[in-house]
Design an enzyme around this catalytic site. Structure first.
Site, PDB file in Angstrom:
ATOM      1  N   HIS A 188       5.929  -3.957  13.596  1.00 52.93           N
ATOM      2  CA  HIS A 188       6.548  -4.361  12.343  1.00 52.93           C
ATOM      3  C   HIS A 188       7.958  -3.792  12.172  1.00 52.93           C
ATOM      4  O   HIS A 188       8.291  -2.772  12.741  1.00 52.93           O
ATOM      5  CB  HIS A 188       5.713  -3.881  11.156  1.00 52.93           C
ATOM      6  CG  HIS A 188       4.363  -4.492  11.108  1.00 52.93           C
ATOM      7  ND1 HIS A 188       4.151  -5.820  11.348  1.00 52.93           N
ATOM      8  CD2 HIS A 188       3.160  -3.947  10.852  1.00 52.93           C
ATOM      9  CE1 HIS A 188       2.862  -6.060  11.232  1.00 52.93           C
ATOM     10  NE2 HIS A 188       2.229  -4.943  10.935  1.00 52.93           N
ATOM     11  N   ASN A 235       0.779  -1.234   0.000  1.00 57.15           N
ATOM     12  CA  ASN A 235       0.000   0.000   0.000  1.00 57.15           C
ATOM     13  C   ASN A 235       0.811   1.284   0.000  1.00 57.15           C
ATOM     14  O   ASN A 235       0.279   2.361   0.249  1.00 57.15           O
ATOM     15  CB  ASN A 235      -0.990  -0.022   1.173  1.00 57.15           C
ATOM     16  CG  ASN A 235      -2.133  -0.981   0.899  1.00 57.15           C
ATOM     17  OD1 ASN A 235      -2.457  -1.240  -0.262  1.00 57.15           O
ATOM     18  ND2 ASN A 235      -2.730  -1.517   1.945  1.00 57.15           N
TER      19      ASN A 235
HETATM   20  N1  CTP Z   1       3.954  -1.625   2.724  1.00 57.97           N
HETATM   21  C1  CTP Z   1       5.225  -1.161   2.366  1.00 57.97           C
HETATM   22  N2  CTP Z   1       5.511   0.172   2.444  1.00 57.97           N
HETATM   23  C2  CTP Z   1       4.592   1.060   2.864  1.00 57.97           C
HETATM   24  C3  CTP Z   1       3.302   0.612   3.242  1.00 57.97           C
HETATM   25  C4  CTP Z   1       3.020  -0.751   3.151  1.00 57.97           C
HETATM   26  O1  CTP Z   1       6.084  -1.951   2.004  1.00 57.97           O
HETATM   27  N3  CTP Z   1       4.894   2.356   2.899  1.00 57.97           N
HETATM   28  C5  CTP Z   1       3.633  -3.061   2.581  1.00 57.97           C
HETATM   29  C6  CTP Z   1       3.766  -3.835   3.889  1.00 57.97           C
HETATM   30  O2  CTP Z   1       4.264  -5.134   3.607  1.00 57.97           O
HETATM   31  C7  CTP Z   1       2.326  -3.914   4.378  1.00 57.97           C
HETATM   32  C8  CTP Z   1       1.550  -3.988   3.073  1.00 57.97           C
HETATM   33  O3  CTP Z   1       2.284  -3.177   2.164  1.00 57.97           O
HETATM   34  O4  CTP Z   1       2.053  -5.055   5.155  1.00 57.97           O
HETATM   35  C9  CTP Z   1       0.126  -3.498   3.216  1.00 57.97           C
HETATM   36  O5  CTP Z   1       0.143  -2.195   3.743  1.00 57.97           O
HETATM   37  P1  CTP Z   1      -0.760  -1.773   4.977  1.00 57.97           P
HETATM   38  O6  CTP Z   1      -2.174  -2.036   4.682  1.00 57.97           O
HETATM   39  O7  CTP Z   1      -0.349  -0.411   5.363  1.00 57.97           O
HETATM   40  O8  CTP Z   1      -0.283  -2.744   6.119  1.00 57.97           O
HETATM   41  P2  CTP Z   1      -0.208  -2.274   7.655  1.00 57.97           P
HETATM   42  O9  CTP Z   1      -1.587  -2.054   8.151  1.00 57.97           O
HETATM   43  O10 CTP Z   1       0.731  -1.154   7.824  1.00 57.97           O
HETATM   44  O11 CTP Z   1       0.480  -3.475   8.337  1.00 57.97           O
HETATM   45  P3  CTP Z   1      -0.188  -4.857   8.659  1.00 57.97           P
HETATM   46  O12 CTP Z   1      -1.494  -4.971   7.949  1.00 57.97           O
HETATM   47  O13 CTP Z   1       0.809  -5.818   8.169  1.00 57.97           O
HETATM   48  O14 CTP Z   1      -0.331  -4.822  10.141  1.00 57.97           O
END
Ligand code: CTP
Length: 321
Positions: A295, A111
């Site tokens: 994370h 995302n």
């Molecule tokens: N991601 C990334 N860099 C970002 C934002 C997200 O690499 N700036 C990747 C991460 O692997 C993340 C995934 O995209 O798990 C999905 O993003 P998100 O929905 O933001 O996940 P989070 O809610 O931040 O983390 P999680 O759902 O894993 O708790």
């Protein structure tokens, strides 16, 4: 070949994330090496991961293994429990939604705001199986993120963060529309991971049943998280809690031959030092993934980058043609 191919080589990643202090060698590398898929390595990784988990099995708890009223201990909050409700039971799949599934190419869409103005939508949609995270919106961003979705994850917290806990009819309707737009795809809800989401999962289940939403629900097994962590630890990637994105990659190795990652960029600046939004679709800030958080995205990114350099996956961090 597209610009992403040329843009990715060791020297094109932020040096700041590499703590090894040997950046000099990066600058001495030839500036462009074309990415090539390494089939042998991909198969080796699939085999190694199969020692820890089987995506076909661990992607969801199945109906036969639980019954309504059963009590479950949360994976991360072992002292807290939840009940398997009638609705949750009803929505458990009978057979794995990934049973006997094999795809030539898969896209995993993270995302990060790096996707904005990437023009990667077409390329993403050209893959045989498209995985997205946390119900991220697609319609308004089609040019950059594509429209297709075969599997989408939903942490219970998304209901709060992106849909205001369905406080009124407007938000309920908005959420319902998002669910309806998923037609036929897999909706993957980690319901048993952390306490606090029980009520939200119930609301979602309730809406899916009431409105006959046409999705294949899946609720990851209790062993999945530990297994994924175990695999990466064995490979010296010390993650406390794998992100959704890393979970999806780990699962995808089982049923995808070639894996392409988009929107993985946990850094506030791009390769040209321009600011990058944390999410392509909202105003959440980077502090959210600070070291104090659960994370370690930059650490995960480094591991994924290494796999990219070896041809086990393709990490797209540039614009698409
Ligand atoms: N991601 C990334 N860099 C970002 C934002 C997200 O690499 N700036 C990747 C991460 O692997 C993340 C995934 O995209 O798990 C999905 O993003 P998100 O929905 O933001 O996940 P989070 O809610 O931040 O983390 P999680 O759902 O894993 O708790």
């Amino acid at each position: 070949s597209n610009r992403g191919d040329l843009a990715i080589n060791e020297s094109s990643f932020p040096a700041a994330m590499d703590r090894s202090n040997d950046n000099i060698k990066y600058h001495m590398k030839p500036s462009s090496t074309k990415w090539r898929h390494n089939q042998t390595l991909s198969l080796k990784i699939r085999k190694q991961i199969l020692h820890f988990l089987d995506a076909e099995r661990d992607i969801s708890v199945l109906k036969g293994t639980l019954k309504p009223g059963d009590i479950i201990h949360y994976v991360f909050d072992r002292d807290s429990t939840m009940n398997i409700s009638k609705n949750l039971y009803e929505l458990l799949p009978r057979t794995s939604p990934l049973k006997n599934k094999h795809f030539k190419t898969c896209a995993i869409v993270g995302n990060s705001g790096i996707l904005l103005n990437s023009g990667c939508g077409k390329e993403i949609d050209s893959h045989d199986f498209v995985i997205r995270c946390n119900l991220a919106p697609v319609e308004e961003y089609g040019r950059d993120v594509g429209m297709k979705t075969h599997l989408v994850t939903m942490n219970p917290s998304v209901v709060q963060r992106a849909f205001e806990d369905l406080v009124n009819d407007t938000w309920k309707e908005k959420f319902l529309q998002r669910l309806k737009s998923l037609n036929e795809s897999i909706l993957w809800i980690p319901a048993f991971m952390a306490k606090g989401g029980e009520e939200r999962v119930e609301w979602v289940n309730d809406l899916i049943i009431k409105h006959h939403i046409n999705v294949h629900t899946a609720y990851p097994s209790l062993r999945l998280l530990h297994a994924v962590r175990g695999y990466w630890l064995t490979n010296k990637v010390h993650i406390k809690r794998p992100t959704t994105g890393l979970l999806m990659y780990t699962l995808a190795t089982r049923f995808c031959n070639r894996i392409y990652l988009y929107g993985f960029w946990p850094f506030p600046r791009d390769l040209h030092q321009n600011p990058v939004k944390y999410h392509y679709y909202d105003s959440l800030k980077y502090g959210y993934t600070s070291q104090a958080g659960p994370h370690a995205m930059p650490l995960e990114f480094k591991a994924l980058k290494n796999l990219h350099l070896q041809g086990a996956l393709k990490l797209n961090v540039a614009e698409c043609e």
